[in-house]
Design a protein around this motif. Structure first.
Motif, PDB file in Angstrom:
ATOM      1  N   THR A  82       0.827  -1.201   0.000  1.00 42.67           N
ATOM      2  CA  THR A  82       0.000   0.000   0.000  1.00 42.67           C
ATOM      3  C   THR A  82       0.867   1.259   0.000  1.00 42.67           C
ATOM      4  O   THR A  82       0.493   2.270  -0.594  1.00 42.67           O
ATOM      5  CB  THR A  82      -0.942   0.022   1.211  1.00 42.67           C
ATOM      6  OG1 THR A  82      -0.162  -0.051   2.397  1.00 42.67           O
ATOM      7  CG2 THR A  82      -1.938  -1.102   1.135  1.00 42.67           C
ATOM      8  N   PHE A  83       2.019   1.195   0.662  1.00 39.79           N
ATOM      9  CA  PHE A  83       2.922   2.331   0.669  1.00 39.79           C
ATOM     10  C   PHE A  83       3.433   2.625  -0.734  1.00 39.79           C
ATOM     11  O   PHE A  83       3.436   3.785  -1.178  1.00 39.79           O
ATOM     12  CB  PHE A  83       4.100   2.069   1.623  1.00 39.79           C
ATOM     13  CG  PHE A  83       5.123   3.163   1.595  1.00 39.79           C
ATOM     14  CD1 PHE A  83       4.859   4.395   2.181  1.00 39.79           C
ATOM     15  CD2 PHE A  83       6.338   2.978   0.960  1.00 39.79           C
ATOM     16  CE1 PHE A  83       5.794   5.407   2.152  1.00 39.79           C
ATOM     17  CE2 PHE A  83       7.274   3.988   0.934  1.00 39.79           C
ATOM     18  CZ  PHE A  83       7.008   5.201   1.531  1.00 39.79           C
ATOM     19  N   PHE A  84       3.865   1.612  -1.443  1.00 37.68           N
ATOM     20  CA  PHE A  84       4.353   1.797  -2.811  1.00 37.68           C
ATOM     21  C   PHE A  84       3.234   2.244  -3.751  1.00 37.68           C
ATOM     22  O   PHE A  84       3.443   3.066  -4.632  1.00 37.68           O
ATOM     23  CB  PHE A  84       5.009   0.514  -3.334  1.00 37.68           C
ATOM     24  CG  PHE A  84       6.337   0.238  -2.700  1.00 37.68           C
ATOM     25  CD1 PHE A  84       7.377   1.153  -2.787  1.00 37.68           C
ATOM     26  CD2 PHE A  84       6.554  -0.935  -1.997  1.00 37.68           C
ATOM     27  CE1 PHE A  84       8.596   0.906  -2.200  1.00 37.68           C
ATOM     28  CE2 PHE A  84       7.766  -1.198  -1.402  1.00 37.68           C
ATOM     29  CZ  PHE A  84       8.796  -0.272  -1.499  1.00 37.68           C
ATOM     30  N   THR A  85       2.047   1.722  -3.537  1.00 35.08           N
ATOM     31  CA  THR A  85       0.905   2.123  -4.362  1.00 35.08           C
ATOM     32  C   THR A  85       0.568   3.587  -4.107  1.00 35.08           C
ATOM     33  O   THR A  85       0.353   4.356  -5.051  1.00 35.08           O
ATOM     34  CB  THR A  85      -0.314   1.235  -4.050  1.00 35.08           C
ATOM     35  OG1 THR A  85       0.046  -0.132  -4.203  1.00 35.08           O
ATOM     36  CG2 THR A  85      -1.461   1.566  -4.975  1.00 35.08           C
ATOM     37  N   LEU A  86       0.507   3.977  -2.849  1.00 40.31           N
ATOM     38  CA  LEU A  86       0.225   5.372  -2.507  1.00 40.31           C
ATOM     39  C   LEU A  86       1.315   6.295  -3.024  1.00 40.31           C
ATOM     40  O   LEU A  86       1.031   7.364  -3.570  1.00 40.31           O
ATOM     41  CB  LEU A  86       0.074   5.518  -0.989  1.00 40.31           C
ATOM     42  CG  LEU A  86      -0.277   6.908  -0.481  1.00 40.31           C
ATOM     43  CD1 LEU A  86      -1.660   7.311  -0.997  1.00 40.31           C
ATOM     44  CD2 LEU A  86      -0.253   6.941   1.029  1.00 40.31           C
ATOM     45  N   PHE A  87       2.567   5.880  -2.872  1.00 42.48           N
ATOM     46  CA  PHE A  87       3.678   6.664  -3.376  1.00 42.48           C
ATOM     47  C   PHE A  87       3.584   6.831  -4.893  1.00 42.48           C
ATOM     48  O   PHE A  87       3.802   7.919  -5.427  1.00 42.48           O
ATOM     49  CB  PHE A  87       5.016   6.002  -3.004  1.00 42.48           C
ATOM     50  CG  PHE A  87       6.206   6.743  -3.526  1.00 42.48           C
ATOM     51  CD1 PHE A  87       6.632   7.914  -2.928  1.00 42.48           C
ATOM     52  CD2 PHE A  87       6.910   6.271  -4.636  1.00 42.48           C
ATOM     53  CE1 PHE A  87       7.737   8.596  -3.397  1.00 42.48           C
ATOM     54  CE2 PHE A  87       8.010   6.951  -5.115  1.00 42.48           C
ATOM     55  CZ  PHE A  87       8.424   8.118  -4.506  1.00 42.48           C
ATOM     56  N   THR A  88       3.241   5.767  -5.600  1.00 41.82           N
ATOM     57  CA  THR A  88       3.110   5.820  -7.051  1.00 41.82           C
ATOM     58  C   THR A  88       1.959   6.730  -7.462  1.00 41.82           C
ATOM     59  O   THR A  88       2.090   7.520  -8.404  1.00 41.82           O
ATOM     60  CB  THR A  88       2.888   4.404  -7.615  1.00 41.82           C
ATOM     61  OG1 THR A  88       3.957   3.569  -7.184  1.00 41.82           O
ATOM     62  CG2 THR A  88       2.826   4.426  -9.126  1.00 41.82           C
ATOM     63  N   VAL A 115       0.800   9.294  -5.882  1.00 44.80           N
ATOM     64  CA  VAL A 115       1.114  10.685  -5.586  1.00 44.80           C
ATOM     65  C   VAL A 115       2.327  11.170  -6.392  1.00 44.80           C
ATOM     66  O   VAL A 115       2.306  12.263  -6.972  1.00 44.80           O
ATOM     67  CB  VAL A 115       1.363  10.877  -4.076  1.00 44.80           C
ATOM     68  CG1 VAL A 115       1.888  12.263  -3.779  1.00 44.80           C
ATOM     69  CG2 VAL A 115       0.094  10.604  -3.306  1.00 44.80           C
ATOM     70  N   ALA A 116       3.381  10.381  -6.444  1.00 44.05           N
ATOM     71  CA  ALA A 116       4.646  10.839  -7.015  1.00 44.05           C
ATOM     72  C   ALA A 116       4.641  10.872  -8.539  1.00 44.05           C
ATOM     73  O   ALA A 116       5.209  11.791  -9.138  1.00 44.05           O
ATOM     74  CB  ALA A 116       5.780   9.968  -6.525  1.00 44.05           C
TER      75      ALA A 116
END
Length: 103
Positions: free
Chosen positions: A3-9, A11-12
């Motif tokens: 979920t962290f990588f998904t959220l980062f992707t 947003v970033a």
């Protein structure tokens, strides 16, 4: 962790895309600036010159209003006269005026 990588992707990636787009467009505008419009192409000046030469051209209400607006605009003088001789920068009174007007 996924979920962290998904959220980062989520947003970033859009932020990086828009930043890259901004950089490319800014670089393009710096290397290939817009050409300034020729003053002779201004319809108001063209109509005034035609009138001075005695040439009749058709005009509408919009052109008449545009000519009147151009006539009543206060144009600044392009020449400056300094009472104390040659200028070595901006006059001190301009700096004082700027200081008085700030904020």
């Amino acid at each position: 962790m996924l979920t962290f990588f998904t959220l980062f992707t989520i947003v970033a990636v859009p932020i990086l895309f828009f930043m890259l787009t901004w950089v490319v467009i800014t670089a393009y505008r710096l290397f290939f600036p817009e050409e300034t419009a020729d003053l002779d192409l201004d319809p108001t000046i063209f109509r005034r010159e035609a009138t001075e030469k005695g040439i009749t051209i058709p005009v509408g209400v919009r052109e008449i209003r545009e000519d009147q607006r151009h006539q009543f605009v206060q144009h600044a003088d392009a020449s400056y006269f300094y009472a104390h001789g040659d200028s070595e920068g901006l006059p001190l009174s301009w700096f004082e005026d700027l200081h008085d007007r700030r904020n």
